[in-house]
Write a protein that holds these residues in place. Structure first.
Motif: not given
Length: 278
Positions: A2-14, A106-107, A240-253
């Motif tokens: 949840g902590d990681l997902l929250t940071d990804m969401l906030i990064t993509m606020t704009d 909301g934001l 992708e790493t040995d521990d996770y797979v992540a998707f984002g609409s931009e790398y900065r996420a």
């Protein structure tokens, strides 16, 4: 998680300051989870579990989180419970053995804080921030959309034939409840599965039957899938790493993810369905 997902969401606020939502796939309980939302939770959720249990027969557990509540019912009582909850005017966010969905206007920072997303855990999750284009800014219009058990969909892009598809799906008994074209896509996939298609075939069908430009991310109990339209004009990137797979609409996420400096980072191919399972 949840902590990681929250940071990804906030990064993509704009990219999406109007609303935010997240689907968390956690540990299965004894029964089915039904996530509901109310604009007046203080009154609607007071004694809800006991009242619902008396109505459908059986024990119903309730966990309230701000404007949402997660009710757990016995598997055979799910349909009756949903009907009773909708009769009370409650909005069904999602159902399933493992999935819980939380979304509000909301934001992203504010939505994450009100639900305590940083403290949530699970095997995987899908989040989305929205900038409304084709429909109003409402709770029901926020992503993710869920139209089947333990399944949810988020969408970046726009569909040009969603009104035509809406009429077709309504005739088949899969009527979308909002004006959002993303829910049309979710209903389309559910209808294909009901007709006997597997999830991969249903996602491939979007390439032929849904016009427009889109990237779909589909969550299931076992993992998630990604498909982009043949033109692939909407940005999408994977890590992708040995521990996770992540998707984002931009790398900065991905900037705050652990081990991102050594991850394999790549862009999904157009018109190709990908799946990752835990």
């Amino acid at each position: 998680m949840g902590d990681l997902l929250t940071d990804m969401l906030i990064t993509m606020t704009d990219r999406g300051p109007d609303s935010a939502g997240i689907a968390i796939y956690g540990t299965p309980g004894e029964g089915h989870k039904i996530t509901v939302q109310s604009d007046t939770p203080e009154t609607d959720f007071d004694g809800l579990g006991d009242a619902l249990g008396a109505e459908i027969g059986g024990t119903v557990t309730t966990r309230v989180n701000d404007t949402h509540a997660v009710l757990t019912v016995l598997e055979g009582s799910r349909a009756a419970a949903i009907a009773a909850l909708e009769a009370r005017g409650l909005r069904i966010m999602g159902v399933g053995e493992t999935m819980e969905i939380y979304k509000e206007t909301g934001l992203p920072r504010d939505v994450a804080k009100r639900f305590g997303l940083r403290d949530m855990s699970g095997t995987h999750g899908i989040g989305h921030t929205r900038m409304a284009t084709e429909s109003a800014v409402t709770t029901l219009g926020a992503h993710p959309f869920s139209t089947d058990a333990d399944q949810c969909l988020v969408h970046n892009g726009s569909l040009s034939n969603h009104n035509t598809m809406r009429r077709i799906l309504t005739e088949k008994g899969f009527a979308p409840k909002t004006e959002n074209d993303t829910e049309v896509a979710a209903c389309y996939i559910s209808s294909r599965i009901a007709e006997g298609a597997d999830l991969g075939t249903a996602l491939e069908g979007t390439l032929n039957d849904l016009d427009g430009f889109f990237t779909f991310v589909m969550g299931t109990k076992d993992g998630f899938g990604v498909v982009r339209d043949p033109i692939a004009c909407k940005p999408a990137v994977m890590a992708e790493t040995d521990d996770y797979v992540a998707f984002g609409s931009e790398y900065r996420a991905f900037a705050g993810l652990p081990g991102i400096e050594s991850a394999k980072v790549w862009e999904p191919e157009p018109a190709t369905v990908y799946f990752w399972e835990r």
